[in-house]
Design a protein around this motif. Structure first.
Motif, PDB file in Angstrom:
ATOM      1  N   UNK D 193       0.843  -1.198   0.000  1.00  0.00           N
ATOM      2  CA  UNK D 193       0.000   0.000   0.000  1.00  0.00           C
ATOM      3  C   UNK D 193       0.875   1.243   0.000  1.00  0.00           C
ATOM      4  N   UNK D 194       1.935   1.190   0.778  1.00  0.00           N
ATOM      5  CA  UNK D 194       2.830   2.345   0.815  1.00  0.00           C
ATOM      6  C   UNK D 194       3.414   2.632  -0.559  1.00  0.00           C
ATOM      7  N   UNK D 195       3.863   1.577  -1.234  1.00  0.00           N
ATOM      8  CA  UNK D 195       4.465   1.767  -2.549  1.00  0.00           C
ATOM      9  C   UNK D 195       3.440   2.301  -3.535  1.00  0.00           C
ATOM     10  N   UNK D 196       2.234   1.742  -3.525  1.00  0.00           N
ATOM     11  CA  UNK D 196       1.200   2.213  -4.443  1.00  0.00           C
ATOM     12  C   UNK D 196       0.909   3.680  -4.220  1.00  0.00           C
ATOM     13  N   UNK D 197       0.841   4.062  -2.977  1.00  0.00           N
ATOM     14  CA  UNK D 197       0.552   5.448  -2.630  1.00  0.00           C
ATOM     15  C   UNK D 197       1.677   6.365  -3.093  1.00  0.00           C
ATOM     16  N   UNK D 198       2.897   5.981  -2.776  1.00  0.00           N
ATOM     17  CA  UNK D 198       4.023   6.849  -3.128  1.00  0.00           C
ATOM     18  C   UNK D 198       4.184   6.963  -4.636  1.00  0.00           C
ATOM     19  N   UNK D 199       4.039   5.831  -5.333  1.00  0.00           N
ATOM     20  CA  UNK D 199       4.202   5.890  -6.787  1.00  0.00           C
ATOM     21  C   UNK D 199       3.088   6.735  -7.401  1.00  0.00           C
ATOM     22  N   UNK D 200       1.894   6.660  -6.836  1.00  0.00           N
ATOM     23  CA  UNK D 200       0.797   7.490  -7.352  1.00  0.00           C
ATOM     24  C   UNK D 200       1.161   8.957  -7.203  1.00  0.00           C
ATOM     25  N   UNK D 201       1.718   9.313  -6.071  1.00  0.00           N
ATOM     26  CA  UNK D 201       2.082  10.713  -5.858  1.00  0.00           C
ATOM     27  C   UNK D 201       3.220  11.110  -6.778  1.00  0.00           C
ATOM     28  N   UNK D 202       4.160  10.194  -6.916  1.00  0.00           N
ATOM     29  CA  UNK D 202       5.283  10.456  -7.809  1.00  0.00           C
ATOM     30  C   UNK D 202       4.778  10.645  -9.238  1.00  0.00           C
ATOM     31  N   UNK D 203       3.888   9.761  -9.648  1.00  0.00           N
ATOM     32  CA  UNK D 203       3.363   9.824 -11.016  1.00  0.00           C
ATOM     33  C   UNK D 203       2.567  11.102 -11.203  1.00  0.00           C
ATOM     34  N   UNK D 285      -1.294  19.608  -2.157  1.00  0.00           N
ATOM     35  CA  UNK D 285      -1.443  18.180  -1.941  1.00  0.00           C
ATOM     36  C   UNK D 285      -1.872  17.898  -0.503  1.00  0.00           C
ATOM     37  N   UNK D 286      -1.152  18.476   0.409  1.00  0.00           N
ATOM     38  CA  UNK D 286      -1.399  18.143   1.816  1.00  0.00           C
ATOM     39  C   UNK D 286      -2.717  18.706   2.310  1.00  0.00           C
ATOM     40  N   UNK D 287      -3.060  19.900   1.853  1.00  0.00           N
ATOM     41  CA  UNK D 287      -4.214  20.562   2.450  1.00  0.00           C
ATOM     42  C   UNK D 287      -5.487  20.349   1.667  1.00  0.00           C
ATOM     43  N   UNK D 288      -5.383  20.075   0.382  1.00  0.00           N
ATOM     44  CA  UNK D 288      -6.609  19.919  -0.388  1.00  0.00           C
ATOM     45  C   UNK D 288      -6.735  18.527  -1.000  1.00  0.00           C
TER      46      UNK D 288
END
Ligand SMILES: Nc1ncnc2c1ncn2[C@@H]1O[C@H](COP(=O)(O)OP(=O)(O)OP(=O)(O)O)[C@@H](O)[C@H]1O
Ligand SMILES: Nc1ncnc2c1ncn2[C@@H]1O[C@H](COP(=O)(O)OP(=O)(O)OP(=O)(O)O)[C@@H](O)[C@H]1O
Ligand SMILES: Cc1ncc(C[n+]2csc(CCO)c2C)c(N)n1
Ligand SMILES: [Mg+2]
Ligand SMILES: [Mg+2]
Lengths: 278, 290, 311, 376, 278
Positions: D193-203, D285-288
């Motif tokens: 889950x962590x990887x999916x989340x991070x890669x989504x943000x990276x992408x 990203x963080x706030x909205x």
């Protein structure tokens, strides 16, 4: 209402009464929205120059391009042609310097934040310490008559209350250029008069530059230094009316003949564009 | 996920290829070295690398080995031949799509029931969830056996297993989506005294579409997995699952990888098709209020 | 023709050549039978299939058949096609294993799924513990293939004389690099591929006659396959719907399988009572958890074989 | 049910649908079979008492003042009906051909629906009784049907046998649970889950990467588990690492897709607001965008919680040391100890449900503002 | 503007000039919103009775409970205590008979439907044939000045245009009881005057009963037969002012002394509740 709030970011040296500086300069602005069926010509060849400390009201028929014009100034929309500078910079540069406080036509509150945390949102972005954020939020909520609603969520407020939260949010930010899109549209006359007065006071004491959209001719005359009357779509500028009433204004100024004269001229301008034969 | 310009894809693909080849060298080296040692002659690093890239039963086959195997399989036999991988892909795709279709119907129906009837929500939803924690590989053989005995063989048992795996993301996503309509628009329907079905069709369903399509993409991939899982217990029959099994059973790594590549391509194609449908059905950028 | 369904224990391969040959050469048809052969797979348990009514006859190994019998599925052996066990433990020489004594402390790959019983009996006979926190031999649940040995994850793995052993050879390992321990030679051989039906089926004389025809035709198929191995391999390959089997491997398998069917005291498929008793003894000797707890009664019947002989 | 969005105090209990009354036809059909002869309800004292209890409960259902009272009364009727076949079986009767009995049980099952509907309207902790009752009823029906129709235990054992196996093999089940859930699943789930989340943000952040990586990422994650599992066992060995690797591959894609969809769900006017503040990417990203994405993130986490468990168990089919839930299931199926198999499946289902329930609770707390949770 | 549209559903026999029938009867209505922190008292002991053919305006400070009151009448909110009947039925029964046309304070358009299909939505629900739906939609869109925008999507419209779509949607439905929550709030004065006139004409010709929320005193006086002035939260009724101007009204009526008198009284009522000391 307190006097000038600390202004953490300014666009230049404090303006003097003597030399009005151009803050917003719009030249031959044209904007066409491309759509699937046929394009909408929203703005056509609009030119306007706004000086530091000006209070400009935009008035015009529904759908004429007032919001669009403000969005271009705030770098939320790209013009099809023409040029806009804000304090000598592109709108984008000005935006990145946090020059704008924008009150949208719809409240645009975040449903996951309480009223107070909606107001502190821009302050968080600016990195203000928590105590100051809360102090400012409370002050502004008090101003718009919402003390006691800090812990509520947006969907627990009435339409007018939501709009007032969004006004408080823009004011708390204390920007140099205040863009307000029909901020008082959903308010009753008494609250509206009250906020009109507060706004003139704020403007007088801080010398902010304001661009203001309203449908109320009286409000426009009462608040503005200049009124810009726009034509129906594609929005052009029909008339720019100087509002040379004394800067210090009280509500009873609305009964003065000078006020009535200007209001009449605005109404004339507005009628020109319309074609209803009632 | 727009693919404007193929440069990024090309760069990434190249990076992956480099990684793949080095991985193959690294993983295959011990066994290749063993083989060279056994042969008894002395060998150099170049010999070793050459050996790792051309093993008969590599731990990680090289891309060219897989590509060659795919090419041979796809072009060497007619499409209807059991030696053509496309035939097996078709078998799996058929079961996956049938299961997907059933899963969409079941998933949406369950979600609709859960959103409309509180009895269903409180009593059924926890068991829908529990059903998914039952390891499918454990009960797939039972399903195949039991259905086989009442005369259903071939596509149906596989489709049912595919359905079992893919209805769940749809149900969960749709429950969320069907409830995501703005309360004010729901009130509007109430003032029209719109019936339950009308509110569903005219408001809840369209409002749920973004959630639905997100779920459908996951579900269609899951249905391929389901079809393949269902092909494992009956190992002897056709389909990508059977190819995976026999490849694995006989240690034919290259054959496993070819089947895997085909399975991945099948999934991606189906997910892409759902994406296309999404683009066609959801009018571009919903801006919201200004 | 009389319909009859046969459920195999594994995927289509030369291990079952006799049945495919009997079908292809029309032996079943000549006997008045319409036989459907259902291929098996790693997760298909033939016992479940027959208990649920999905097959009339199954090919199964005796340990698992006897275990099912205790679980309440009254399977009866009606013919024993494989006279000898093909199971072995194959070890790498470089793991220093020359004798069962050397197993201690090593990792051994074992097939579970019902095929671990002979292994467990053997280990308990050797006095090795296989479970607990510090077992004498470390047991690994071996998957479908021979990778654990190739990759040195295990010192020894289970293989069949007719299948996995040759996969090791095909993978490039030389026969002299391997040590093999045949269960047959270690005195722990249990009976493998046999034909089983339910008690209920055997209680009906008409079914017995049908089964007799089937056993006879199957035996004929096996004998034909053993004699004409090339043709048998071709038939097997034709019946393989995955298109994945190779002629080379199936040819070897056919050769090895032919060795296992030989030697029925009264002909192909005859179950020798001595073999049966030895299997039962081995299964009951498991130290902690014997596979079967009671001596099975009526677990085999020569009635079908005798009837077949009279046809 | 009204389609209302506003919950309203519902004092008037709606009328009961007439379907459960089919059981009134039950006395006309045989209730049990003994020595080839059919017995009717009147000939079976125990059954007639139970039948009378059920009918009395239906007749008296209006008497209790509250919905909860009616639910309890009717529940007693249902319980009597479910007890009937078990009592008859214990007395040595055959029930497979007893049409009347099955009509009775079917009617009681419809009656149970009414009980559940009543409980759904009740507020307070009694609401939680709904799912529990539903599950209990499923288990009871399973027991009744498997025993009544004498389904062979190697196909489907009755729950009572599963329960016995549960007790008998508690130690094994605990070892399996530790190996599979506490070691493999937890680690794999967090990493995946962590990887999916991070890669989504990276992408989302680096379009170049997104355009290059996403098609390939999609391709890689579209490879089915059952194909990956043997390979992972080959690469990462027999222990937990290979299971965790399988879970990572399985959970990556759902997390990626959900995160991306969530990040895109912010409304334009909300984004414009952030723009007007000159808020940078990370702040927006963080706030909205992340708060907006939360419902989608939870969607992904919930789906993944079940996938992770399945992934670990599937991977254990392809080779393990001799412990783990997948190992237990695969070996015991072949030994035809279906009771142990179902006990293990029950552990898996319970674990998965608890994991899911915890996530749902967290979601309720964190995204209470979302329309789907706000007002009902 | 066409005359009376076909009315597919009526609540009773056509009203006669002579005997005014009570349509909406509100008695001792109280409503409290329960919230996590502290409850909000939105309405307190409100009683009001509205006759067939009445045009009632609600006016009051922002957040006083106007919207809440309308929502109770429309069966969107349950009162904490008190009773409401609509044409002798409960609000729910009336709702099921499709008696209401509600214009919400926010446009509440469906983003996935074009402008035209937003307007035809209630007609689809009523099961009208397609041709008639389209005809009605076009007629109403023409009325609110949006001809030519049928194919656009809501997000392609300005704020005022969205609000007009929502008005057209309610009018197309042709309900017996029209509930309008600040429908003209986002419109310029000219468009607003135009729509005010259209609304009186519609009301005169169809004798609909209307409940109308507005913040414009002039608008309230111009449109209404009675004006209800509400106090700040918790909303109570401060004053009910009869507006006995002639039924047939033209815009220049706003200059008449009678009009000014009523407007003044409304303003007085409003001021009473407020407490700003500007
Ligand atoms: N995203 C968009 N796509 C297409 N057309 C648009 C878009 N946004 C606005 N328009 C069109 O541009 C024109 C001007 O819109 P704008 O919002 O600037 O009007 P406005 O003067 O603010 O009106 P109002 O007073 O009603 O808010 C309108 O005709 C509208 O339809
Ligand atoms: N869902 C809700 N939950 C809690 N409080 C609410 C809710 N809806 C409204 N309120 C509160 O009820 C009061 C009355 O709200 P209402 O919307 O009726 O005001 P209004 O008169 O329509 O105001 P406006 O003119 O600003 O639209 C407000 O103080 C508001 O905070
Ligand atoms: C998972 C699994 N692996 C191996 C066997 C053992 N086995 C039984 S029949 C047969 C075919 C001969 O090669 C083999 C290998 C099994 N039953 N299940
Ligand atoms: Mg606008
Ligand atoms: Mg309101």
């Amino acid at each position: 209402m307190p006097a000038a709030q600390p202004a953490p970011l300014t666009l230049g040296p404090p303006a003097t009464q003597a030399a009005p500086r151009t803050i917003v300069d719009i030249r031959n602005l044209t904007l066409t929205y491309q759509a699937a069926d046929h394009p909408v010509y929203a703005l056509s060849d609009v030119s306007l120059s706004i000086s530091k400390g000006d209070f400009i009201s935009l008035i015009g028929p529904s759908g004429c391009g007032k919001t669009t014009l403000m969005r271009v100034v705030a770098d939320l929309e790209q013009p099809t042609s023409g040029e806009v500078t804000v304090n000598g910079m592109t709108p984008e540069q000005a935006r990145l310097k946090r020059a704008y406080g924008y009150v949208f036509q719809a409240p645009a509150l975040y449903p996951w934040r309480s009223v107070e945390r909606n107001v502190t949102l821009p302050l968080e972005i600016m990195g203000l310490p928590k105590a100051e954020r809360q102090a400012r939020a409370r002050e502004q909520l008090e101003l718009v008559g919402l003390a006691g609603f800090e812990r509520k969520f947006p969907w627990q407020l009435s339409g007018g209350m939501q709009q007032r939260v969004s006004i408080a949010r823009a004011l708390a930010f204390n920007p140099d250029l205040l863009l307000m899109d029909e901020p008082f549209g959903a308010l009753d006359e008494i609250t509206r008069d009250h906020l009109n007065l507060q706004l003139t006071r704020l403007w007088l004491s801080t010398r902010k530059t304001c661009i203001f959209v309203t449908h109320s001719i009286a409000e426009a005359v009462f608040l503005s230094t200049r009124i810009v009357v726009m034509s129906p779509r594609p929005g052009r500028i029909l008339d720019v009316i100087d509002c040379d009433l004394p800067r210090e204004r009280r509500l009873d100024i609305r009964e003065s003949p000078e006020f009535q004269r200007i209001a009449h001229r605005v109404r004339e301008g507005l009628m020109e564009g319309h074609s209803y034969d009632d | 996920m727009t693919t404007k310009g193929s440069l990024p894809v090309a760069v990434m693909a190249l990076a992956v290829l480099v990684l793949w080849y080095s991985g193959a060298v690294w993983l295959n080296a011990p066994m290749a070295a063993d083989a060279l040692n056994r042969a008894g002659q002395s060998w150099t690093a170049a010999d070793l690398i050459r050996a790792t890239l051309a093993m008969k039963r590599p731990i990680l086959p090289t891309p060219d080995q897989v590509a060659l195997d795919l090419y041979n399989s796809l072009t060497g036999h007619p499409v209807t031949s059991i030696r053509n991988l496309l035939y097996h892909t078709g078998v799996t795709a058929g079961a996956a799509l049938a299961g997907f279709g059933m899963g969409v119907v079941l998933g949406v129906a369950l979600a609709a029931g859960i959103v409309q009837a509180r009895t269903l929500e409180s009593s059924l939803l926890p068991w829908v969830i529990a059903s998914q924690t039952v390891p499918i590989l454990a009960i797939a053989p039972m399903i195949v056996v039991i259905l086989g005995n009442i005369g259903f063989t071939g596509l149906l048992p596989k489709a049912i297993i595919a359905m079992y795996l893919c209805f769940f993301p749809i149900t969960i996503g749709m429950v969320k989506g069907l409830r995501s309509a703005d309360p004010l628009t729901l009130d509007l329907m109430r003032t029209y005294s719109a019936g339950t079905a009308q509110t569903f069709r005219l408001l809840r369903l369209p409002a749920s579409l973004p959630y639905l399509f997100t779920s459908l993409k996951i579900a269609v991939a899951a249905s391929v997995v389901g079809a393949i899982v269902a092909e494992l217990p009956t190992g002897g029959q056709a389909g990508l699952g059977a190819r995976l099994l026999s490849g694995s059973y006989y240690g034919q790594t290259v054959q496993i990888w070819s089947a895997l590549v085909m399975a991945a391509l099948l999934s991606v194609t189906l997910v892409g098709a759902v994406g296309l449908a999404e683009r066609a059905l959801l009018p571009g950028g919903r801006g919201g209020a200004r | 023709a009389d319909p009859l369904t046969l459920q195999l224990k594994w995927v289509t391969q030369a291990q079952f050549a006799g049945y495919y040959v009997a079908a292809a050469k029309g032996f079943y048809k000549d006997a008045g039978l319409d036989v459907t052969i259902k291929a098996g797979g790693p997760d298909i348990n033939p016992t479940q299939v027959i208990a649920a009514g999905g097959a009339d006859v199954i090919v199964d190994w005796m340990p698992s058949a006897l275990a099912s019998r205790e679980k309440g599925v009254p399977l009866v052996n009606i013919a024993q096609m494989f006279q000898k066990s093909g199971m072995m433990l194959t070890c790498r020489k470089d793991a220093n294993i020359k004798d069962p004594k050397d197993f201690k402390g090593k990792t051994l790959g074992v097939w579970f799924s019902g095929n671990e019983y002979p292994f467990l009996s053997w280990m308990s006979k050797l006095g090795y513990s296989t479970s607990g926190s510090n077992p004498d031999v470390k047991v690994l649940k071996q998957g479908f293939n021979v990778d654990p040995l190739l990759q040195k994850q295990a010192a020894c793995i289970s293989t069949m004389t007719y299948n996995e052993y040759w996969q090791l050879i095909e993978a490039g390992i030389k026969a002299d690099e391997l040590t093999v321990f045949k269960y047959q030679d270690q005195g722990v051989a249990t009976l493998e591929d046999g034909l089983y039906a339910t008690e209920k089926a055997l209680s009906d004389p008409r079914t017995v006659e049908k089964l007799a025809k089937f056993v006879k035709a199957s035996a004929k198929g096996w004998e034909y396959a053993a004699k004409n191995q090339e043709e048998a391999v071709k038939i097997v390959l034709e019946n393989d719907t995955t298109g994945a089997q190779t002629e080379e491997h199936q040819t070897t398998m056919m050769q090895e399988v032919a060795k296992l069917i030989d030697g029925g005291a009264k002909g192909t498929g005859y179950l020798d009572t001595a073999d049966f008793n030895r299997t039962v003894d081995i299964l009951m000797s498991g130290a902690s958890a014997p596979v079967i707890s009671r001596k099975p009664e009526g677990a085999y019947s020569h009635a079908v074989f005798d009837a077949a002989a009279k046809l | 049910m009204s389609p209302s969005t506003n919950s309203r105090p519902n004092t008037a209990r709606p009328d009961m649908a007439p379907w459960p009354l089919v059981m009134l036809a039950a006395p006309l059909l045989p209730f049990a079979v003994r020595d080839g002869g059919a017995l009717f309800v009147a000939q079976l004292p125990a059954a007639s008492i139970l039948f009378a209890v059920t009918v009395a409960a239906i007749l008296a259902r209006r008497l209790p003042g509250s919905a909860l009272g009616e639910a309890l009364l009717l529940l007693a009727g249902v319980a009597a009906a479910y007890a009937a076949p078990l009592v008859l079986l214990n007395q040595g009767h055959g029930v497979a051909q007893a049409g009347g009995l099955w009509v009775y049980v079917a009617g009681a099952t419809l009656l149970l629906w009414r009980v559940l509907a009543l409980l759904a309207e009740v507020s307070g902790p009694a609401r939680l009784a709904g799912p529990a009752l539903f599950g209990l009823a499923l288990v009871m029906l399973w027991e009744i049907l498997t025993r009544g129709f004498q389904v062979p235990a190697i196909l489907l054992p009755p729950p009572s046998a599963v329960l016995a196996a549960f007790a008998a093999h508690a130690a094994d089940l605990w070892d399996d649970f530790r190996q599979t859930v506490l070691i493999s699943v937890l680690r794999g789930y967090l990493i995946g889950c962590g990887a999916g989340f991070l890669v989504a943000i990276l992408a989302d952040r680096v379009p170049f990467l997104a355009r290059g990586l996403l098609p390939l990422g999609n391709l890689a994650s579209a490879v089915p588990v059952v194909g990956i599992a043997p390979i992972m066992v080959m690469w990462f060995g027999f222990d937990w690492q290979s299971k965790a690797a399988v879970i990572v591959v399985m959970t990556f894609f759902p997390m990626l897709i959900n995160t991306l969809a969530g990040l895109r769900s912010a409304e334009r006017i909300q984004l414009d607001l952030m723009r007007s503040y000159g808020a940078g990417y990370w702040r927006t990203l963080a706030m909205l965008r992340l708060p907006c994405a939360l419902p989608f993130l939870f969607n992904g986490l919930k789906i993944n919680s079940t996938l992770a468990l399945i992934g670990a168990i599937v991977a254990e089919f392809f080779g393990t040391p001799v412990v783990g839930m997948g190992f237990r299931i695969s070996t015991q199926v072949a030994r035809m100890n279906l009771d142990v198999v179902w006990a293990t499946i029950a552990v898996a289902a319970l674990t998965g449900s608890l994991l899911y329930g915890a996530l749902a609770l967290a979601e309720r707390r964190v995204t209470a503002w979302h329309p789907s949770l706000r007002k009902r």
